[in-house]
Design an enzyme around this catalytic site. Structure first.
Site, PDB file in Angstrom:
ATOM      1  CG  ASP A  27      -2.065   1.046   0.976  1.00 41.42           C
ATOM      2  OD1 ASP A  27      -2.374   1.420   0.032  1.00 41.42           O
ATOM      3  OD2 ASP A  27      -2.843   1.173   2.037  1.00 41.42           O
TER       4      ASP A  27
ATOM      5  CG  ASN B 163      -7.221  -1.871  -6.516  1.00 38.50           C
ATOM      6  OD1 ASN B 163      -6.367  -2.816  -6.348  1.00 38.50           O
ATOM      7  ND2 ASN B 163      -7.824  -1.094  -5.617  1.00 38.50           N
TER       8      ASN B 163
HETATM    9  C1  FPP Z   1      -1.667   0.288  -3.318  1.00 41.87           C
HETATM   10  O1  FPP Z   1      -1.202   1.596  -3.445  1.00 41.87           O
HETATM   11  C2  FPP Z   1      -0.936  -0.373  -4.562  1.00 41.87           C
HETATM   12  C3  FPP Z   1      -1.777  -0.836  -5.557  1.00 41.87           C
HETATM   13  C4  FPP Z   1      -3.245  -0.953  -5.545  1.00 41.87           C
HETATM   14  C5  FPP Z   1      -1.022  -1.552  -6.720  1.00 41.87           C
HETATM   15  C6  FPP Z   1       0.090  -2.282  -6.327  1.00 41.87           C
HETATM   16  C7  FPP Z   1       0.706  -2.808  -7.698  1.00 41.87           C
HETATM   17  C8  FPP Z   1       2.178  -2.768  -7.755  1.00 41.87           C
HETATM   18  C9  FPP Z   1       3.166  -2.275  -6.781  1.00 41.87           C
HETATM   19  C10 FPP Z   1       2.553  -2.985  -9.215  1.00 41.87           C
HETATM   20  C11 FPP Z   1       2.543  -4.505  -9.265  1.00 41.87           C
HETATM   21  C12 FPP Z   1       3.512  -4.974 -10.238  1.00 41.87           C
HETATM   22  C13 FPP Z   1       3.854  -6.279 -10.182  1.00 41.87           C
HETATM   23  C14 FPP Z   1       5.112  -6.414 -11.113  1.00 41.87           C
HETATM   24  C15 FPP Z   1       3.329  -7.203  -9.307  1.00 41.87           C
HETATM   25  P1  FPP Z   1      -2.321   2.690  -3.543  1.00 41.87           P
HETATM   26  O2  FPP Z   1      -2.439   3.226  -5.041  1.00 41.87           O
HETATM   27  O3  FPP Z   1      -3.681   2.505  -3.063  1.00 41.87           O
HETATM   28  O4  FPP Z   1      -1.680   4.065  -2.749  1.00 41.87           O
HETATM   29  P2  FPP Z   1      -2.355   4.916  -1.944  1.00 41.87           P
HETATM   30  O5  FPP Z   1      -3.222   4.398  -0.808  1.00 41.87           O
HETATM   31  O6  FPP Z   1      -1.386   5.989  -1.192  1.00 41.87           O
HETATM   32  O7  FPP Z   1      -3.224   5.549  -2.649  1.00 41.87           O
END
Ligand code: FPP
Length: 240
Positions: A21, A69
């Site tokens: 996250d 998502n």
């Molecule tokens: C949460 O941060 C993250 C995600 C929803 C996406 C996670 C995906 C990756 C790290 C890329 C995956 C890649 C591979 C190669 C497996 P958020 O966007 O919810 O952050 P926030 O809470 O700060 O808004």
């Protein structure tokens, strides 16, 4: 191996699951678009996979895209899917070199056909690798997985004798069939919730929360989580 945490008696969890996250917040703090955070987050995933392998972790499962998502802005969904697409295509060589086995968990039928194909190809090519097992959760929801498992059980006739349907039978219908349950679940960036991740499988997992945003997560942070895990007393409902 990690510098000052390598006590010979340190237990390494066999299976570590991570809720990655904070990509968006990390990027925003830097005046950058959220997708920049995801790009950096994807780099960190690759590094942590290597570190986990090096530390002796046998199974690593990451939450890349949840069933919820899809409600994000279309451009962000597209950017995340493109990152995953790129990962599936570029990691073939690396997985072969590092003996990594890949499995994608989640409902793949809702993904773009070319992404489904790339996933199937990578899963097939790495299926007989014997090193670390790397599970990537895409269009994954714990409740959705359980519903799909029950449907599968019905299709396969496992519910005909309902009283014979037990935890092992349900487990064998889950996306994670054949994998041990996670021993340690890590969530980054401050929130302390499960967000529909591996609901069935984390029944006895130790939970570890850190304020670090995912793009800042590194080997030292992983080792901190392992050290915390080592200070937990796992009783599985029994007494010591
Ligand atoms: C949460 O941060 C993250 C995600 C929803 C996406 C996670 C995906 C990756 C790290 C890329 C995956 C890649 C591979 C190669 C497996 P958020 O966007 O919810 O952050 P926030 O809470 O700060 O808004």
């Amino acid at each position: 191996m990690g510098s000052n945490h390598t006590g010979a008696d340190r237990k390494i969890p066999a299976h570590v699951a991570i809720i990655m996250d904070g990509n968006g917040r990390w990027a925003k703090q830097r005046g950058m678009p959220r997708t920049f955070g995801h790009t950096q987050g994807a780099r960190v995933v690759e590094q942590i996979l290597e570190d986990a392998d090096d530390l002796g972790i046998r199974y690593l499962t990451v939450y890349a895209f949840s069933t919820e998502n899809w409600s994000r802005p279309a451009a962000e969904v597209k950017a995340l899917m493109n990152l995953l697409r790129r990962y599936m295509k570029t990691s073939l060589v690396k997985c072969a070199k590092n003996n990594v086995r890949i499995r994608v968990i989640g409902d793949k039928t809702k993904l773009e056909p070319d992404l489904q194909q790339a996933i199937a190809h990578l899963e097939e090519e790495t299926a007989s690798n014997t090193g670390i097992s790397f599970q990537i959760a895409i269009n994954y929801g714990g409740r959705d997985e359980i519903v799909r498992a029950v449907r599968r059980a019905a299709r396969e006739g496992l519910l005909v004798d309902a009283s014979a349907f037990d935890e092992t039978a349900l487990g064998s219908c889950l996306d994670t069939a054949g994998l041990p349950d996670p021993d340690l679940l890590i969530r980054t960036c401050g929130e302390q919730r499960i967000s529909n991740f591996l609901l069935w499988q984390i029944a006895y997992a130790e939970l570890y929360f850190t304020d670090k945003a995912w793009p800042d997560f590194d080997r030292a942070e992983l080792e901190k989580a392992i050290d915390a895990y080592n200070h937990r007393e796992r009783r599985y409902g029994g007494i010591k």
